[in-house]
Design an enzyme around this catalytic site. Structure first.
Site, PDB file in Angstrom:
ATOM      1  N   ASP A 287       0.687  -1.049   0.270  1.00  0.00           N
ATOM      2  CA  ASP A 287      -0.162   0.157   0.356  1.00  0.00           C
ATOM      3  C   ASP A 287       1.315   0.828   0.378  1.00  0.00           C
ATOM      4  O   ASP A 287       1.660   1.244  -0.939  1.00  0.00           O
ATOM      5  CB  ASP A 287      -1.030  -0.141   1.539  1.00  0.00           C
ATOM      6  CG  ASP A 287      -2.674   0.800   1.218  1.00  0.00           C
ATOM      7  OD1 ASP A 287      -2.709   0.832   0.674  1.00  0.00           O
ATOM      8  OD2 ASP A 287      -1.629   1.630   1.859  1.00  0.00           O
TER       9      ASP A 287
ATOM     10  N   HIS B 220      -7.114  -6.589   0.642  1.00  0.00           N
ATOM     11  CA  HIS B 220      -6.480  -5.846   0.479  1.00  0.00           C
ATOM     12  C   HIS B 220      -5.471  -6.118   0.721  1.00  0.00           C
ATOM     13  O   HIS B 220      -4.141  -6.261   0.508  1.00  0.00           O
ATOM     14  CB  HIS B 220      -7.079  -4.281   1.087  1.00  0.00           C
ATOM     15  CG  HIS B 220      -5.575  -3.504   0.300  1.00  0.00           C
ATOM     16  ND1 HIS B 220      -4.642  -3.238  -0.514  1.00  0.00           N
ATOM     17  CD2 HIS B 220      -4.909  -2.526   1.609  1.00  0.00           C
ATOM     18  CE1 HIS B 220      -3.928  -2.432   0.121  1.00  0.00           C
ATOM     19  NE2 HIS B 220      -4.348  -1.859   0.654  1.00  0.00           N
TER      20      HIS B 220
END
Length: 311
Positions: free
Chosen positions: A124, A292
């Protein structure tokens, strides 16, 4: 923080005016692991110990996140500027949160620890810092891994319509201060908990103790502000840096691993493999059936892929 990565010790060092908190363990070639939003270095708690069997692993909290202080704290403590002026939104202090600035800080951290050359993996927001490290400090980075992230120029170029709704936080958090900070401060657990819960698909990947520890750090006004500054930098600095690099044909010269979540029946509004291939000629890709948070949802697969990248 109360949770520790098994077998790791925690340290603090001030680098480039930033008070960095990090965990380190293992012996061997150095490997820097960088976490993402809205987490801390504990993202790597199930991955780092296995990699430490063959590498010296360093897991910092990003500047302003977790127990790390804000970047170049003396500057960021200045009173906020008015949100808008005749020249547009205020970006006071935001440049210290650019991925270029963070990459320079982490390069200096590795120098301070005695590591001239090292590998880096980031998830991320940490993946964006890893990407910038690999571009700006190519002579020092041996291998790069980026997990579930795209460069700013590509993600903003790809998002439209429903994709923009899904990624609303990219725009909301980048709004000039103090609006996002005030709105999040009304209920930080509800705001950040939304992402921790809805972005996770593997049951039990975020145990309640870890989730609570993330949320405990995220209730701090300084951390909320740092996260907003991070996303403002994504719009007002990282995007321009990426555009310039793409225009000049800059590419990643080292072996690169790109991993992302398998979207299942809902296709992504972009092709991660094609995007990363445009930046990295020596590229390996892998999609994982999860949400994620790849290092927490599929740690064994992440460990295997990183070991393969590192040789």
């Amino acid at each position: 923080m109360t949770t520790r990565i098994p077998g790791f010790t925690t340290r603090r060092l001030t680098v480039n005016g930033t008070d960095l908190h990090f965990a380190t363990g293992g012996k061997g070639p150095p490997l820097l692991l960088l976490h993402g939003f809205p987490q801390t270095h504990l993202t790597w708690r199930s991955v780092a110990p296995a990699l430490a069997e063959s590498h010296t692993v360093i897991c910092p909290d990003l500047p302003g996140y977790g127990d790390s202080g804000p970047p170049n704290a003396a500057h960021d403590s200045d009173p906020p500027s008015p949100p808008f002026s005749d020249s547009g939104p205020s970006t006071a202090g935001v440049e210290h949160y650019s991925k270029r600035a963070m990459a320079t800080t982490f390069a200096e951290l590795m120098t301070t620890l005695g590591h001239q050359r090292f590998a880096v993996a980031g998830h991320d927001r940490g993946g964006l810092v890893a990407f910038r490290l690999a571009l700006d400090h190519a002579d020092r980075v041996t291998h790069t891994a980026v997990l579930d992230v795209l460069p700013a120029v590509d993600i903003f170029g790809a998002l439209a319509g429903a994709g923009g709704v899904f990624a609303f936080h990219l725009y909301f958090l980048a709004h000039p201060e103090p609006l996002p900070e005030r709105m999040i401060a009304a209920d930080p657990a509800a705001f950040f908990g939304h992402f921790l819960d809805t972005w996770t698909k593997v049951p039990g990947a975020l145990p309640e103790a870890i989730r609570s520890e993330y949320l405990q750090a995220l209730k701090e006004p300084s951390v909320i502000h740092a996260i907003c500054q991070d996303y403002r930098a994504g719009v007002f600095f990282d995007l321009e840096h990426d555009k310039e690099d793409k225009a000049h044909g800059r590419r990643l010269s080292m072996p690169v691993l790109a991993m992302w979540q398998d979207p299942g029946e809902a296709p992504l509004p972009f092709d991660p493999a094609a995007i990363w291939q445009s930046w990295a000629p020596t590229l390996t890709t892998k999609a994982l059936p999860c949400g994620h948070f790849l290092p927490e949802e599929r740690p064994e697969e992440v460990i295997t892929a990183l070991r393969s990248l590192l040789g």
